[in-house]
Design an enzyme around this catalytic site. Structure first.
Site, mmCIF file in Angstrom:
data_model
loop_
_atom_site.group_PDB
_atom_site.id
_atom_site.type_symbol
_atom_site.label_atom_id
_atom_site.label_comp_id
_atom_site.label_asym_id
_atom_site.label_seq_id
_atom_site.Cartn_x
_atom_site.Cartn_y
_atom_site.Cartn_z
ATOM 1 C CB ALA A 136 10.325 -53.051 -0.959
ATOM 2 C CE LYS A 147 30.793 -58.292 9.603
ATOM 3 N NZ LYS A 147 30.807 -57.398 10.780
ATOM 4 C CB THR A 197 20.871 -47.683 9.810
ATOM 5 O OG1 THR A 197 20.089 -48.100 10.927
ATOM 6 C CG2 THR A 197 21.686 -46.483 10.166
ATOM 7 C CD GLU A 210 21.546 -56.017 16.133
ATOM 8 O OE1 GLU A 210 20.357 -56.397 16.168
ATOM 9 O OE2 GLU A 210 22.347 -56.323 15.240
#
Lengths: 431, 431
Positions: free
Chosen positions: B43, B206, B13, B191
């Site tokens: 790639a 993070k 995305t 997810e």
């Protein structure tokens, strides 16, 4: 460790903050830099400043800025005197002498930015100005570098801490404008002559800087519409509050297809808008970008150390050589930019808050709504308050989207109505 | 106009978003740069991607990343495959081949950042990673450059959009955790295996990046305390809400005298705290600096275009030569940094929200407060709710400042009390 010599011109509050940071080097990142900005000289017209500052003996102090400008050891000049003159001449001379410039001077950049930027380019030098908008908030870097992949669609901000302090106080404590201003002056948030702040002029300077960077275009500063808060009635803040809106002095820039909207005025925002909860002397700027969407940067928009934080960040940029690259790459404030007209305020479309002082008798609403309808202004909601003053009652309305020119015409026509007393108040709305 | 050739590895995305921006160059600043990043090669292991993208014919497409890594025309590699392997090997090879690197890979940087940064330094190349935290929010640049004059005192943030979406939905719509998660998955915000997000692991990655930059120190990532939201009861969100607090999953970093606090856990914030109104998939990070004071940066923390916005900003930095200067100057993530221990969670001091399920009979409060008192935990307020479940009633308390270790001991001791049924819930508070 390399060093980069700094000359500081104008030793007011912010200047003293910059000196403090450069002398103490308290930040772990700052002290580990490859090339550190080092305070070499200070110029201030007031000779007493020297004793007050308790400067180390190796720092040159002079009451004559020329001494620093002529000193070949000084590589970057920080201009912190503000106003147009002699700031303009000092920056010009610094550039001519091959020095980079760091400034917090929003008025000078708003009015003569393009001229100064061209001059800097001709001399292969840079002008950095993070501290000119939003104090310690890194808004210039965000717009210019962080959001460079974006087409900037809108910039909305609370960019003046003085007026935000006053409005916050009026809203929270139901204090009238003059009292809130007096308190701001007492606390040092407002100057003795508060005109630049309270009339929205300072905000319009900052808006001009943000819009030039964000939109990458040039325009005539004089055509920015600005309106301050000195005529704000406490009652309007409160009627609007009841309707679900918070009053803020906003600087607004929007890019439309053929022109740009640039305006500063008291604005009603829904209570849940992120800017509605920015209170006191804090500033916040919302930026809408084509890729990044909605963002907001928030922090102290003024004051000694926040502003000094931004000045020192600029000095590091200059010392490391990044400022030169950025300045060269940034094709704003220059002949490289497309000139775009600022849309006339008459063409702006927003929703409006209206407050009429009307005689309390039948048929009043019909007369008012008749005139509004004639100018294609439709009413979203109406509240008639019971509060009676001098035989009149306040009639508060929110309109749907309407054109400012039409509103002005309607209000002019309404002046003929004998049922309307006093001046009709209106406020613009942003959602 | 100079160009700088980009090889994009991993065409998910975000990769597609980066390609879109580089191909369209819609931003007025981007198109006027002296040196423009140009998409040269892509790639992706999936050969179908090529057709889906509708790429111009002059852009190389390969299913083998090595082809881009070995291509001498490619000057900067963008790694967007995520995870530890083969991302680690791809970045290492790119650096060895003399290419700069841009990455959004927070896990890799949190776990192996120092190693990779040393490698980059040895090869005189840079790693840029603005997209690794806060999506399109320019938080890395702000911490590293904008606030460089500051000693950073604290970093507080909502840095995971998935969990913020779930908590917002639970709070606003009174939906239980599993239903909110299912909705997040349906919308693509979570997810299929949501572990990394909901258990706070992504946030801790993070946090490690932000703390290394902000504090300029190194530490052992494994010692960061993290706790997710998968065990959150809707009832606690609502009892806390009544008490004036909003629940958020916060990543918290604080610098104390001899160590640092680094922790991720569900946290109660007063309703009027700026982070309390950050809803849905938005992220926001508050930074407190010695000069700048309190600041906050807000925006979309994930998603295709916001993240791509940050990647392209990094590419511009690399193309202009700023990234190299910054990377060299920034002595974080490396052997140059002081190693600092992370304070043990047992030593943290905060206020606590406690919910006991108690038998509704006299003397219960005395028993509980007795044990709390024994461990120096004093009670600020108590609410006994009428809601009765399986013969028990919820007893909700807010404590004053207490040490986590003491709280744990008190809770363990209370397990012996026959008046307490079920597991006692507790939440940490930040003001």
């Amino acid at each position: 460790m390399n060093t980069f010599n700094v000359g500081l011109i104008g030793m007011g509050t912010v200047g003293a903050g910059v000196a403090k940071i450069l002398l103490e080097k308290g930040s772990p990142l700052l002290e580990k830099l490859d090339c550190v900005p080092v305070l070499k000289g200070i110029a201030d017209r007031n000779p007493d400043v020297k004793n007050k500052l308790n400067l180390p003996s190796d720092i040159l102090f002079t009451t004559d800025a020329k001494e620093l400008l002529n000193n070949p050891d000084i590589q970057v000049v920080v201009e912190l005197i503000g106003g147009l003159h002699p700031a303009m001449e000092i920056i010009t001379t610094a550039l001519e002498k091959g020095k980079d410039v760091v400034t917090a001077n929003k008025m000078l950049l708003a009015l003569h930015g393009s001229e100064l930027f061209s001059k800097a380019r001709r001399h292969g030098k840079s002008i950095s100005f993070e501290a000119s908008v939003g104090g310690g908030i890194p808004i210039i870097a965000a717009l210019r570098d962080g959001f460079i992949a974006n087409k900037i669609e809108a910039i909305f901000g609370i960019v003046n801490g003085t007026t935000n302090y006053i409005l916050t106080k009026m809203t929270r404590e139901k204090v009238k404008y003059s009292d809130a201003l007096a308190e701001a002056q007492r606390l040092g948030y407002a100057e003795k002559d508060p005109t630049m702040d309270v009339e929205g002029i300072d905000s319009s300077h900052k808006l001009a800087i943000l819009a030039r960077i964000g939109f990458g275009v040039d325009f005539d500063y004089k055509n920015i519409y600005h309106e301050g808060i000195s005529a704000m009635d406490l009652s309007d803040i409160w009627y609007a509050h009841e309707l679900g809106y918070t009053l803020k002095l906003l600087a607004i820039a929007k890019k439309t297809e053929n022109n740009i909207e640039l305006r500063v005025h008291p604005t009603l925002l829904p209570h849940d808008h992120p800017l509605s909860s920015v209170n006191g002397v804090f500033n916040a700027i919302c930026i809408t970008g084509s890729a990044v969407g909605e963002t907001m940067l928030y922090g102290k928009g003024a004051g000694q150390m926040p502003t000094a934080s931004a000045v020192v960040a600029d000095l590091v940029d200059v010392a490391l050589g990044r400022a030169g690259i950025t300045f060269k790459a940034m094709k704003t404030f220059s002949g490289h930019c497309e000139y775009v007209p600022i849309a006339d305020i008459q063409q702006f479309k927003t929703r409006y808050y209206l407050r009429f002082s009307v005689v309390d008798k039948p048929g009043v609403l019909a007369k008012i709504s008749g005139i509004l309808g004639k100018y294609e202004i439709s009413i979203a909601s109406v509240i008639q308050h019971k509060a009676r003053e001098n035989g009149t009652v306040p009639l508060v309305m929110m309109t749907h989207l309407a054109e400012e020119g039409n509103l002005q015409k309607a209000l002019t026509e309404m002046k003929q109505l004998d049922v309307i007393k006093d001046h009709t108040k209106f406020l613009r709305v942003e959602e």
